[in-house]
Design an enzyme around this catalytic site. Structure first.
Site, PDB file in Angstrom:
ATOM      1  N   ASP A  36     -12.338   7.498   8.818  1.00  0.00           N
ATOM      2  CA  ASP A  36     -12.433   7.898  10.224  1.00  0.00           C
ATOM      3  C   ASP A  36     -13.131   9.242  10.349  1.00  0.00           C
ATOM      4  O   ASP A  36     -13.344   9.940   9.367  1.00  0.00           O
ATOM      5  CB  ASP A  36     -11.020   7.989  10.834  1.00  0.00           C
ATOM      6  CG  ASP A  36     -10.441   6.605  11.056  1.00  0.00           C
ATOM      7  OD1 ASP A  36     -11.164   5.742  11.593  1.00  0.00           O
ATOM      8  OD2 ASP A  36      -9.284   6.387  10.678  1.00  0.00           O
ATOM      9  N   LYS A  62     -20.454  -7.321   5.564  1.00  0.00           N
ATOM     10  CA  LYS A  62     -19.729  -6.762   4.404  1.00  0.00           C
ATOM     11  C   LYS A  62     -19.470  -7.859   3.373  1.00  0.00           C
ATOM     12  O   LYS A  62     -19.561  -7.631   2.175  1.00  0.00           O
ATOM     13  CB  LYS A  62     -18.393  -6.142   4.847  1.00  0.00           C
ATOM     14  CG  LYS A  62     -18.541  -4.841   5.618  1.00  0.00           C
ATOM     15  CD  LYS A  62     -17.256  -4.014   5.649  1.00  0.00           C
ATOM     16  CE  LYS A  62     -16.307  -4.405   6.750  1.00  0.00           C
ATOM     17  NZ  LYS A  62     -15.272  -3.383   7.031  1.00  0.00           N
ATOM     18  N   ALA A  71     -19.137   1.021   5.889  1.00  0.00           N
ATOM     19  CA  ALA A  71     -18.563   0.473   4.657  1.00  0.00           C
ATOM     20  C   ALA A  71     -19.527  -0.503   3.982  1.00  0.00           C
ATOM     21  O   ALA A  71     -19.574  -0.577   2.748  1.00  0.00           O
ATOM     22  CB  ALA A  71     -17.233  -0.204   4.966  1.00  0.00           C
ATOM     23  N   GLU A 110       0.846  -1.193   0.000  1.00  0.00           N
ATOM     24  CA  GLU A 110       0.000   0.000   0.000  1.00  0.00           C
ATOM     25  C   GLU A 110       0.882   1.243   0.000  1.00  0.00           C
ATOM     26  O   GLU A 110       1.860   1.313   0.734  1.00  0.00           O
ATOM     27  CB  GLU A 110      -0.863  -0.005   1.270  1.00  0.00           C
ATOM     28  CG  GLU A 110      -1.700   1.241   1.456  1.00  0.00           C
ATOM     29  CD  GLU A 110      -2.331   1.331   2.833  1.00  0.00           C
ATOM     30  OE1 GLU A 110      -3.262   0.552   3.120  1.00  0.00           O
ATOM     31  OE2 GLU A 110      -1.892   2.173   3.630  1.00  0.00           O
ATOM     32  N   HIS A 153     -11.972  -3.467  15.645  1.00  0.00           N
ATOM     33  CA  HIS A 153     -12.002  -2.045  15.316  1.00  0.00           C
ATOM     34  C   HIS A 153     -12.173  -1.272  16.626  1.00  0.00           C
ATOM     35  O   HIS A 153     -12.940  -1.696  17.500  1.00  0.00           O
ATOM     36  CB  HIS A 153     -13.170  -1.759  14.357  1.00  0.00           C
ATOM     37  CG  HIS A 153     -13.234  -0.327  13.936  1.00  0.00           C
ATOM     38  ND1 HIS A 153     -14.007   0.610  14.582  1.00  0.00           N
ATOM     39  CD2 HIS A 153     -12.571   0.342  12.951  1.00  0.00           C
ATOM     40  CE1 HIS A 153     -13.838   1.790  13.981  1.00  0.00           C
ATOM     41  NE2 HIS A 153     -12.984   1.650  12.998  1.00  0.00           N
ATOM     42  N   TYR A 196     -10.108  -6.245  11.271  1.00  0.00           N
ATOM     43  CA  TYR A 196      -9.283  -5.847  12.414  1.00  0.00           C
ATOM     44  C   TYR A 196      -9.075  -7.025  13.375  1.00  0.00           C
ATOM     45  O   TYR A 196      -9.940  -7.304  14.214  1.00  0.00           O
ATOM     46  CB  TYR A 196      -9.971  -4.680  13.152  1.00  0.00           C
ATOM     47  CG  TYR A 196     -10.259  -3.521  12.224  1.00  0.00           C
ATOM     48  CD1 TYR A 196      -9.388  -2.457  12.123  1.00  0.00           C
ATOM     49  CD2 TYR A 196     -11.389  -3.539  11.393  1.00  0.00           C
ATOM     50  CE1 TYR A 196      -9.625  -1.421  11.226  1.00  0.00           C
ATOM     51  CE2 TYR A 196     -11.636  -2.508  10.491  1.00  0.00           C
ATOM     52  CZ  TYR A 196     -10.742  -1.454  10.414  1.00  0.00           C
ATOM     53  OH  TYR A 196     -10.978  -0.439   9.515  1.00  0.00           O
TER      54      TYR A 196
HETATM   55  P1  FAD Z   1     -16.897  -0.218   8.914  1.00  0.00           P
HETATM   56  O1  FAD Z   1     -16.871  -1.563   8.300  1.00  0.00           O
HETATM   57  O2  FAD Z   1     -18.049   0.660   8.619  1.00  0.00           O
HETATM   58  O3  FAD Z   1     -16.763  -0.424  10.501  1.00  0.00           O
HETATM   59  C1  FAD Z   1     -16.572   0.695  11.361  1.00  0.00           C
HETATM   60  C2  FAD Z   1     -17.144   0.372  12.749  1.00  0.00           C
HETATM   61  O4  FAD Z   1     -18.562   0.266  12.667  1.00  0.00           O
HETATM   62  C3  FAD Z   1     -16.663  -0.961  13.326  1.00  0.00           C
HETATM   63  O5  FAD Z   1     -16.559  -0.790  14.720  1.00  0.00           O
HETATM   64  C4  FAD Z   1     -17.778  -1.937  12.985  1.00  0.00           C
HETATM   65  O6  FAD Z   1     -17.861  -2.992  13.924  1.00  0.00           O
HETATM   66  C5  FAD Z   1     -19.007  -1.046  13.041  1.00  0.00           C
HETATM   67  N1  FAD Z   1     -20.031  -1.399  12.072  1.00  0.00           N
HETATM   68  C6  FAD Z   1     -19.844  -1.884  10.808  1.00  0.00           C
HETATM   69  N2  FAD Z   1     -21.042  -2.022  10.207  1.00  0.00           N
HETATM   70  C7  FAD Z   1     -21.987  -1.595  11.075  1.00  0.00           C
HETATM   71  C8  FAD Z   1     -23.398  -1.476  11.015  1.00  0.00           C
HETATM   72  N3  FAD Z   1     -24.089  -1.830   9.923  1.00  0.00           N
HETATM   73  N4  FAD Z   1     -24.047  -0.977  12.111  1.00  0.00           N
HETATM   74  C9  FAD Z   1     -23.367  -0.598  13.225  1.00  0.00           C
HETATM   75  N5  FAD Z   1     -22.024  -0.718  13.344  1.00  0.00           N
HETATM   76  C10 FAD Z   1     -21.350  -1.188  12.268  1.00  0.00           C
HETATM   77  N6  FAD Z   1      -8.935   5.126   6.103  1.00  0.00           N
HETATM   78  C11 FAD Z   1      -8.863   6.149   5.202  1.00  0.00           C
HETATM   79  O7  FAD Z   1      -9.353   7.249   5.484  1.00  0.00           O
HETATM   80  N7  FAD Z   1      -8.294   5.977   3.971  1.00  0.00           N
HETATM   81  C12 FAD Z   1      -7.749   4.800   3.585  1.00  0.00           C
HETATM   82  O8  FAD Z   1      -7.218   4.692   2.479  1.00  0.00           O
HETATM   83  C13 FAD Z   1      -7.793   3.694   4.508  1.00  0.00           C
HETATM   84  N8  FAD Z   1      -7.303   2.477   4.179  1.00  0.00           N
HETATM   85  C14 FAD Z   1      -7.432   1.427   5.049  1.00  0.00           C
HETATM   86  C15 FAD Z   1      -6.983   0.157   4.665  1.00  0.00           C
HETATM   87  C16 FAD Z   1      -7.101  -0.935   5.534  1.00  0.00           C
HETATM   88  C17 FAD Z   1      -6.620  -2.306   5.094  1.00  0.00           C
HETATM   89  C18 FAD Z   1      -7.641  -0.741   6.836  1.00  0.00           C
HETATM   90  C19 FAD Z   1      -7.717  -1.901   7.801  1.00  0.00           C
HETATM   91  C20 FAD Z   1      -8.097   0.515   7.231  1.00  0.00           C
HETATM   92  C21 FAD Z   1      -8.004   1.607   6.354  1.00  0.00           C
HETATM   93  N9  FAD Z   1      -8.478   2.878   6.687  1.00  0.00           N
HETATM   94  C22 FAD Z   1      -8.411   3.911   5.781  1.00  0.00           C
HETATM   95  C23 FAD Z   1      -9.024   3.127   8.022  1.00  0.00           C
HETATM   96  C24 FAD Z   1     -10.556   2.895   8.089  1.00  0.00           C
HETATM   97  O9  FAD Z   1     -11.219   3.815   7.257  1.00  0.00           O
HETATM   98  C25 FAD Z   1     -10.965   3.070   9.542  1.00  0.00           C
HETATM   99  O10 FAD Z   1     -10.449   2.041  10.334  1.00  0.00           O
HETATM  100  C26 FAD Z   1     -12.455   3.281   9.815  1.00  0.00           C
HETATM  101  O11 FAD Z   1     -12.600   3.708  11.164  1.00  0.00           O
HETATM  102  C27 FAD Z   1     -13.295   2.020   9.657  1.00  0.00           C
HETATM  103  O12 FAD Z   1     -13.407   1.656   8.348  1.00  0.00           O
HETATM  104  P2  FAD Z   1     -14.164   0.299   7.945  1.00  0.00           P
HETATM  105  O13 FAD Z   1     -14.247   0.300   6.483  1.00  0.00           O
HETATM  106  O14 FAD Z   1     -13.569  -0.853   8.638  1.00  0.00           O
HETATM  107  O15 FAD Z   1     -15.620   0.645   8.574  1.00  0.00           O
END
Ligand code: FAD
Length: 339
Positions: free
Chosen positions: A148, A221, A166, A40, A205, A201
């Site tokens: 975030d 997801k 997501a 990355e 998370h 995670y």
């Molecule tokens: P989600 O899957 O939405 O999860 C976030 C939180 O919400 C978790 O606690 C989950 O348990 C909870 N959750 C999920 N779905 C639901 C639902 N339907 N109802 C209630 N709660 C729910 N950030 C950036 O800004 N840019 C990047 O390029 C970037 N790249 C990344 C690459 C990787 C491999 C990783 C691991 C992280 C990256 N991040 C990036 C960070 C990421 O955006 C953050 O960790 C963010 O806080 C969570 O993203 P997520 O897609 O896991 O969110």
């Protein structure tokens, strides 16, 4: 807002299509048990040129990376002093250009790329525009993320017509892959064909109530269309293996790619565990606390990452995905001993 396609863009798109892009899931399937390498990178800071990207990629080419991810960086909000006690709110994007960089890498190196796309700051229409742009450029992959909270907000706030999680973006991409555009009554649009990845995670998370709740949402997801997962960085392989076991028990069957970050500076020790909420195992921490210089840390960090990588390969990890954070030297040292 994405710019409308101009002639340079169309030329790039035509050249790009000639390279037969491959999806991440196809790379993983074709590997037939071999562990792949991917990494990355971050878009350069605004004002720097693309050569800083090439300088990060070139040293890793000899290890034949299967794909390269490019992160997406949300705007920051800052307040500028305008005199007489007035503050002006300014939105600043420091690292623009994710999709364009992906297209350029693909053309220059003929390596598949994975742009990251986040929910934060995007309405559903803007998300669709970004996906159309990727599809048009022949990028066949996307990592769907929530993003975030912006710095001075206490929690993540979606755009008014944006996605809160997501999973909602994964659903939108999966719908687009079936030709369902947001306003398709006006269109005769072909379906896109994007391979969807998502984040996970092993140490949960930070916002999740516990690991099992997090995995339950992760399953959503995957059920919505994520074809593989990439983990947050971790330093304790036992946590990754345990996490994979829990995912399998929960019915998540897609490949789970471990994300690795070599710790190479004193600064890393201070900020990585805190920023990414990950724990260092005792044996690693004991060595790191003895380090006095960046050179000491680098030696310890690389040895640890090599040991982690060797074990992951031995136990059949589908791919080792390295977070370079703009520096590929340490990843090069590790890859040279693994691949
Ligand atoms: P989600 O899957 O939405 O999860 C976030 C939180 O919400 C978790 O606690 C989950 O348990 C909870 N959750 C999920 N779905 C639901 C639902 N339907 N109802 C209630 N709660 C729910 N950030 C950036 O800004 N840019 C990047 O390029 C970037 N790249 C990344 C690459 C990787 C491999 C990783 C691991 C992280 C990256 N991040 C990036 C960070 C990421 O955006 C953050 O960790 C963010 O806080 C969570 O993203 P997520 O897609 O896991 O969110």
């Amino acid at each position: 807002m994405p710019t409308p396609p101009g002639s340079a863009f169309l030329l790039l798109a035509a050249r790009f299509r000639a390279h037969f892009p491959m999806k991440v899931i196809d790379h993983l399937r074709n590997a037939q048990g071999r562990t792949l390498l991917s990494f990355e990178i971050l878009p350069p800071l605004k004002g720097k040129d693309i050569r800083s990207i090439y300088a990060g990629i070139d040293p890793l080419l000899e290890f034949k990376p299967s794909f390269i991810n490019v992160t997406y960086h949300r705007e920051e909000v800052i307040y500028k002093e305008r005199g007489h006690g007035l503050l002006q709110k300014v939105r600043l994007r420091k690292r623009p250009g994710t999709i364009g960089i992906c297209a350029t890498i693909k053309v220059k190196y003929d390596i598949d790329t994975v742009p990251h796309l986040i929910c934060g700051g995007f309405s559903r229409e803007e998300t669709e525009d970004a996906l159309i742009e990727m599809n048009f450029l022949g990028i066949d992959n996307v990592l769907a993320l929530r993003g975030d909270a912006i710095k001075n907000e206490s929690h993540f706030i979606p755009e008014r017509d944006g996605h809160a999680h997501a999973v909602d973006m994964v659903r939108q991409i999966a719908a687009l892959n079936q030709g369902k555009y947001l306003h398709d009554e006006e269109l005769e649009a072909a379906p896109t064909d994007l391979c969807i990845g998502a984040a996970c995670y092993p140490e949960k998370h930070p916002e999740a109530l516990n690991l099992n709740v997090d995995i339950a949402y992760l399953k959503q997801k995957v059920d919505a269309g994520a074809e593989y997962l990439v983990t947050q960085m971790f330093f304790d392989n036992a946590k990754y293996f345990h996490f994979v076991d829990l995912c399998r028990e929960a019915g998540i069957t897609v490949p789970i790619i471990p994300g690795l970050k070599p710790i190479t500076t004193l600064k890393h020790i201070a900020f990585l565990p805190k920023t990414f909420r990950v724990d260092l195992p005792d044996a690693f921490a004991a060595e790191l606390v003895k380090c006095r210089t960046d050179a000491d840390v680098k030696q310890v960090g690389i040895e640890w990452a090599v040991a982690q990588s060797k074990e992951l390969v031995e136990r059949g990890a589908p791919c080792l995905h390295f977070y370079t954070m703009g520096r590929s030297e340490a990843v090069r040292s590790i890859a040279a001993r693994i691949f």
